[in-house]
Design an enzyme around this catalytic site. Structure first.
Site, mmCIF file in Angstrom:
data_model
loop_
_atom_site.group_PDB
_atom_site.id
_atom_site.type_symbol
_atom_site.label_atom_id
_atom_site.label_comp_id
_atom_site.label_asym_id
_atom_site.label_seq_id
_atom_site.Cartn_x
_atom_site.Cartn_y
_atom_site.Cartn_z
ATOM 1 N N GLY A 16 0.848 -1.120 -0.006
ATOM 2 C CA GLY A 16 -0.189 -0.052 -0.016
ATOM 3 C C GLY A 16 0.941 1.224 0.245
ATOM 4 O O GLY A 16 0.622 1.790 0.571
ATOM 5 N N THR B 256 1.669 3.328 -2.266
ATOM 6 C CA THR B 256 1.265 4.325 -3.062
ATOM 7 C C THR B 256 0.073 5.217 -2.298
ATOM 8 O O THR B 256 -0.598 6.365 -2.945
ATOM 9 C CB THR B 256 0.627 4.218 -4.258
ATOM 10 O OG1 THR B 256 -0.209 3.293 -3.822
ATOM 11 C CG2 THR B 256 2.331 3.634 -4.910
ATOM 12 N N ILE C 26 -1.390 -7.699 -5.177
ATOM 13 C CA ILE C 26 -2.211 -8.951 -4.495
ATOM 14 C C ILE C 26 -2.598 -9.608 -4.508
ATOM 15 O O ILE C 26 -1.682 -10.973 -3.738
ATOM 16 C CB ILE C 26 -2.386 -8.011 -3.118
ATOM 17 C CG1 ILE C 26 -2.353 -6.446 -2.401
ATOM 18 C CG2 ILE C 26 -3.143 -8.911 -1.993
ATOM 19 C CD1 ILE C 26 -1.080 -6.858 -1.588
ATOM 20 N N ASP D 75 -2.504 0.184 16.876
ATOM 21 C CA ASP D 75 -3.452 0.721 17.856
ATOM 22 C C ASP D 75 -2.748 2.087 17.586
ATOM 23 O O ASP D 75 -2.052 2.129 18.316
ATOM 24 C CB ASP D 75 -4.147 0.409 18.376
ATOM 25 C CG ASP D 75 -5.474 1.443 19.118
ATOM 26 O OD1 ASP D 75 -4.808 2.937 19.060
ATOM 27 O OD2 ASP D 75 -6.562 1.243 19.160
ATOM 28 N N HIS D 76 -2.616 2.738 16.653
ATOM 29 C CA HIS D 76 -1.776 3.880 16.387
ATOM 30 C C HIS D 76 -1.732 4.301 18.188
ATOM 31 O O HIS D 76 -0.536 5.548 18.337
ATOM 32 C CB HIS D 76 -1.121 4.975 15.689
ATOM 33 C CG HIS D 76 -2.624 5.277 14.979
ATOM 34 N ND1 HIS D 76 -3.398 5.614 15.041
ATOM 35 C CD2 HIS D 76 -2.163 7.382 16.006
ATOM 36 C CE1 HIS D 76 -4.766 6.631 15.202
ATOM 37 N NE2 HIS D 76 -3.706 7.726 15.556
ATOM 38 N N LYS E 97 1.214 5.904 21.401
ATOM 39 C CA LYS E 97 1.446 7.909 21.657
ATOM 40 C C LYS E 97 2.262 8.174 22.986
ATOM 41 O O LYS E 97 2.503 7.228 24.097
ATOM 42 C CB LYS E 97 0.089 8.417 21.436
ATOM 43 C CG LYS E 97 -0.368 9.264 20.331
ATOM 44 C CD LYS E 97 -1.665 10.160 20.655
ATOM 45 C CE LYS E 97 -2.731 9.205 19.459
ATOM 46 N NZ LYS E 97 -1.517 10.452 18.369
ATOM 47 N N HIS F 269 -9.348 3.077 20.027
ATOM 48 C CA HIS F 269 -8.058 3.850 20.627
ATOM 49 C C HIS F 269 -9.006 4.361 22.358
ATOM 50 O O HIS F 269 -8.350 4.282 22.965
ATOM 51 C CB HIS F 269 -8.283 5.348 19.612
ATOM 52 C CG HIS F 269 -7.853 5.180 18.127
ATOM 53 N ND1 HIS F 269 -7.117 4.654 18.072
ATOM 54 C CD2 HIS F 269 -8.565 5.942 17.362
ATOM 55 C CE1 HIS F 269 -6.924 4.760 16.710
ATOM 56 N NE2 HIS F 269 -7.364 5.669 15.969
HETATM 57 N N1 LIG Z 1 -4.962 6.839 5.823
HETATM 58 C C1 LIG Z 1 -5.017 7.124 7.337
HETATM 59 O O1 LIG Z 1 -4.503 7.963 8.651
HETATM 60 C C2 LIG Z 1 -5.389 6.207 7.755
HETATM 61 C C3 LIG Z 1 -5.211 4.682 7.587
HETATM 62 N N2 LIG Z 1 -5.134 3.509 8.321
HETATM 63 C C4 LIG Z 1 -5.525 2.130 7.446
HETATM 64 O O2 LIG Z 1 -4.899 1.827 6.739
HETATM 65 C C5 LIG Z 1 -4.984 1.257 5.420
HETATM 66 C C6 LIG Z 1 -4.954 1.447 4.542
HETATM 67 O O3 LIG Z 1 -5.105 3.165 4.467
HETATM 68 P P1 LIG Z 1 -5.082 4.064 3.084
HETATM 69 O O4 LIG Z 1 -3.338 4.564 3.117
HETATM 70 O O5 LIG Z 1 -5.314 5.364 3.739
HETATM 71 O O6 LIG Z 1 -5.966 3.596 1.795
HETATM 72 P P2 LIG Z 1 -5.195 4.154 0.648
HETATM 73 O O7 LIG Z 1 -6.892 3.922 -0.415
HETATM 74 O O8 LIG Z 1 -4.708 5.575 0.783
HETATM 75 O O9 LIG Z 1 -4.073 2.991 -0.591
HETATM 76 C C7 LIG Z 1 -4.780 1.662 0.255
HETATM 77 C C8 LIG Z 1 -3.127 1.189 -0.954
HETATM 78 O O10 LIG Z 1 -3.275 0.142 -1.375
HETATM 79 C C9 LIG Z 1 -3.352 -0.659 -2.790
HETATM 80 N N3 LIG Z 1 -3.763 -1.192 -2.928
HETATM 81 C C10 LIG Z 1 -4.969 -1.199 -3.527
HETATM 82 N N4 LIG Z 1 -5.536 -2.699 -3.891
HETATM 83 C C11 LIG Z 1 -4.472 -3.095 -3.876
HETATM 84 C C12 LIG Z 1 -3.873 -4.805 -4.864
HETATM 85 N N5 LIG Z 1 -4.804 -5.105 -5.195
HETATM 86 N N6 LIG Z 1 -2.702 -5.252 -4.706
HETATM 87 C C13 LIG Z 1 -1.652 -4.118 -4.678
HETATM 88 N N7 LIG Z 1 -1.607 -2.817 -3.714
HETATM 89 C C14 LIG Z 1 -3.159 -2.137 -3.196
HETATM 90 C C15 LIG Z 1 -3.339 0.663 -3.548
HETATM 91 O O11 LIG Z 1 -2.384 1.456 -4.365
HETATM 92 P P3 LIG Z 1 -2.662 0.622 -5.712
HETATM 93 O O12 LIG Z 1 -3.813 1.650 -6.314
HETATM 94 O O13 LIG Z 1 -1.448 1.676 -6.638
HETATM 95 O O14 LIG Z 1 -2.974 -0.586 -6.080
HETATM 96 C C16 LIG Z 1 -2.605 2.231 -2.528
HETATM 97 O O15 LIG Z 1 -1.318 1.667 -2.361
HETATM 98 C C17 LIG Z 1 -6.108 1.133 5.963
HETATM 99 O O16 LIG Z 1 -6.638 0.060 5.963
HETATM 100 C C18 LIG Z 1 -6.823 2.435 6.582
HETATM 101 O O17 LIG Z 1 -8.021 1.953 7.005
HETATM 102 C C19 LIG Z 1 -5.691 3.507 9.132
HETATM 103 C C20 LIG Z 1 -5.242 3.976 9.971
HETATM 104 C C21 LIG Z 1 -4.993 5.434 9.645
HETATM 105 O O1 LIG Z 2 -7.745 5.720 13.577
HETATM 106 C C1 LIG Z 2 -8.095 6.717 13.235
HETATM 107 O O2 LIG Z 2 -7.229 8.262 14.339
HETATM 108 C C2 LIG Z 2 -7.199 9.517 13.397
HETATM 109 C C3 LIG Z 2 -7.335 10.102 14.752
HETATM 110 O O3 LIG Z 2 -5.994 10.290 14.923
HETATM 111 P P1 LIG Z 2 -5.011 10.990 16.092
HETATM 112 O O4 LIG Z 2 -3.615 10.446 16.050
HETATM 113 O O5 LIG Z 2 -4.564 12.253 14.310
HETATM 114 O O6 LIG Z 2 -5.830 11.930 16.810
HETATM 115 C C4 LIG Z 2 -8.806 9.669 12.895
HETATM 116 O O7 LIG Z 2 -8.976 10.530 12.288
HETATM 117 C C5 LIG Z 2 -9.227 8.487 11.736
HETATM 118 O O8 LIG Z 2 -10.460 8.548 11.265
HETATM 119 C C6 LIG Z 2 -9.005 7.059 12.368
HETATM 120 O O9 LIG Z 2 -9.385 6.094 11.381
#
Ligand SMILES: NC(=O)C1=CN([C@@H]2O[C@H](COP(=O)(O)OP(=O)(O)OC[C@H]3O[C@@H](n4cnc5c(N)ncnc54)[C@H](OP(=O)(O)O)[C@@H]3O)[C@@H](O)[C@H]2O)C=CC1
Ligand SMILES: O=C1O[C@H](COP(=O)(O)O)[C@@H](O)[C@H](O)[C@H]1O
Length: 518
Positions: A21, A23, A99, A190-191, A195, A253
């Site tokens: 993931g 990108t 994947i 669980d980030h 903290k 959290h």
């Molecule tokens: N963003 C955040 O702040 C937070 C995210 N999370 C969790 O982290 C995870 C990722 O979130 P986030 O980064 O926001 O999601 P995004 O949608 O931004 O990124 C998803 C990633 O998965 C890759 N991807 C999707 N399908 C495939 C595949 N079949 N094969 C290979 N790569 C794949 C995509 O790249 P490409 O399209 O190039 O394949 C991309 O890099 C989720 O479970 C989310 O709930 C948890 C806490 C906070």
């Molecule tokens: O896990 C998550 O946390 C963020 C909040 O995190 P923080 O460290 O900035 O307080 C929240 O925005 C997001 O919806 C949730 O998935």
């Protein structure tokens, strides 16, 4: 020489980090900056490599350019294109694969072995899944099928939340993962557990003689945990509308912070001992067995359009990728009871929401009053003592006590004995992801959630979700930029308490004063 030895003892063992993931949003905002900080602080030596994995094509140069931009935008260490940057960036490579395609994993293995030889990495592999949970099972399976788990060192799987949508889906997910990895190899993030101040709860409680004797229902009246966000759902409307505040923040959290506050002192500070104690708390949560209990003990809300500091804010239903008739909650508050000897009768009030007036995470421990008030002639009633743990974005603790007003005859006023950690080391520093990544490479699972914690938390949350599903009329509304629906106040007031004002940070202002903010 001595300095070098200290540095080495802080360094993580050599490993290849696989960011699945790479990108995506999480990698860009959190993971790459965290790796960079570890490198800048000497916690990563030269024996590491990172392989970013995603489907879209990227040349090595493009990937490293993305990396640079991510770090320039989100890291607490600034990066420039110079020699130091090049020596860091050369550790990063990219692999485009789907994947679901095992052949891609076989190619990935070859790429990995070349990098392990190049950087003298002893076969340790850390697989970070920054992916949608639906893909976790396929990745695990194909890592095994593709021969990626046959290295000469350890294999660890780091998994992002959400871990499932409910207990049943979490169990299925866990089963898929456990077909390939042992529980000890799985690091569920669980980030909030990364903290500084959440980790500090343990130290404040167990390293200070004066808290433990009063840390119980004889002396504590109630505990309040607030996690407020000023942001709306931003670009994550698609995910959030399916999840809602209860699953997005409550199951993880909020309950994790509650367990850190409520757990018994472990006999030893070993990961399993701490996690055992946390599970005991989760098992002691009084379940909401009827819909009526949910109706009276849990409040949910959704933000509508609002005005905040002269700025118009859209309502949740107007947000991108959100159903215009959505009944998803963006706020919830609950009155939670922990049925054990220590906490019987002490309400834990938890609340979290998006589009609240300040960004803040604070835990307030409100103590019971003195046995008898000898200051009855005072202008104001004696205020209760509070211990306030400021988790985020400002970090620190303060204790609110009553003291004689200077210069007065015997007038009493509340004052704060204040330890402001963020005043010393800056706001929110170091980032949670830095410490969690470092822990995962070092094999310390203390601040990751064990399967039984996740499962027990889901059992508790599922009952609330089930009740809400059957009674959509329980959804209240609140204007964006306010403190949530009125029901949240009633929840606390029914016990004769009030939410204590919290401190925090709004878009352009840090509020930092006793009882300020609300
Ligand atoms: N963003 C955040 O702040 C937070 C995210 N999370 C969790 O982290 C995870 C990722 O979130 P986030 O980064 O926001 O999601 P995004 O949608 O931004 O990124 C998803 C990633 O998965 C890759 N991807 C999707 N399908 C495939 C595949 N079949 N094969 C290979 N790569 C794949 C995509 O790249 P490409 O399209 O190039 O394949 C991309 O890099 C989720 O479970 C989310 O709930 C948890 C806490 C906070
Ligand atoms: O896990 C998550 O946390 C963020 C909040 O995190 P923080 O460290 O900035 O307080 C929240 O925005 C997001 O919806 C949730 O998935």
């Amino acid at each position: 020489m001595a300095e070098k030895q200290i540095l080495n003892s802080l360094q993580t063992p050599g490993a290849v980090f696989f960011i699945f993931g790479a990108t995506g949003d999480l990698a860009r905002r959190k993971l790459f900056p965290a790796i960079y900080s570890l490198y800048r602080e000497g916690k990563l030596g030269e024996d590491f490599a990172v392989i970013g994995v995603a489907r879209r094509p990227r040349t090595e140069e493009e990937f490293r350019q993305d990396l640079l931009e991510s770090i320039q935008e989100f890291s607490r260490y600034k990066a420039e294109e110079n020699e130091e940057w090049s020596s860091f960036a050369q550790h990063f490579e990219y692999k485009s694969l789907d994947i679901n395609n095992v052949d891609g994993f076989r190619e990935l293995l070859q790429q990995t072995e070349v990098l392990e030889a190049k950087y003298d990495i002893p076969g340790n592999r850390l697989f970070y899944l920054a992916l949608a949970p639906e893909l976790f099972g396929s990745v695990s399976f194909n890592l095994k099928e593709g021969g990626m788990l046959g290295g000469s060192g350890w294999n660890r799987l780091v998994i992002e939340k959400p871990f499932g949508y409910d207990l049943q889906s979490a169990e299925e997910l866990n089963k898929q993962i456990r077909e390939v990895f042992e529980e000890e190899e799985v690091y569920r993030i669980d980030h909030y557990l990364g903290k500084e101040m959440v980790q500090n709860i343990e130290v404040i409680r167990f390293a200070n003689a004066f808290f433990e004797p009063v840390w119980n229902n004889k002396h504590i009246a109630n505990i309040q945990i607030t996690l407020g966000e000023t942001v709306g759902v931003e670009e994550r409307g698609g995910y959030y509308d399916h999840s809602g505040a209860l699953r997005d923040m409550g199951q993880n959290h909020m309950l994790q912070m509650l367990t850190m506050i409520a757990m018994e002192p472990p006999s030893r500070l070993l990961p399993e001992d701490i996690r055992d104690e946390k599970v005991k708390v989760l098992r002691s949560l009084r379940p909401f067995d009827t819909h009526e209990e949910v109706r009276t003990q849990v409040v949910r809300g959704q933000y509508t359009e609002g005005e905040y500091k002269g700025k118009h804010l859209p309502g949740y239903r107007q947000e991108d990728k959100v159903d215009p008739n959505s009944t998803t909650e963006t706020f919830f508050a609950a009155r939670v009871l922990v049925d054990n000897f220590r906490w019987a009768g002490v309400p834990f009030y938890i609340r979290t929401g998006k589009r609240l007036p300040v960004k803040t995470t604070e835990i307030v421990v409100e103590f019971k009053g003195v046995p008898t008030n000898v200051y009855l002639g005072q202008k104001h009633a004696l205020e209760p003592n509070l211990l306030v743990i400021r988790v985020n974005p400002m970090e620190g603790i303060y204790i609110k006590i009553n003291a004689k007003k200077p210069g007065s005859e015997s007038e009493i006023e509340p004052l704060a004995m204040d330890f402001c950690q963020s005043c010393m080391v800056g706001i929110n520093s170091p980032e949670a992801y830095e410490s969690l990544l470092q822990d995962a490479v070092q094999g310390d699972s203390t601040y990751f959630t064990r399967w039984d914690e996740v499962a027990t938390a889901w059992s508790f949350i599922d009952k609330i979700a089930a009740a809400w599903k059957e009674s959509p009329d329980t959804l209240e509304q609140y204007p964006a930029g306010t403190w949530g629906p009125e029901g949240a106040n009633k929840l606390v007031e029914q016990d004769g308490f009030q939410w204590w004002p919290v401190n925090g940070q709004d878009e352009d202002n840090v509020v930092w004063k006793l009882g300020g903010g609300q």
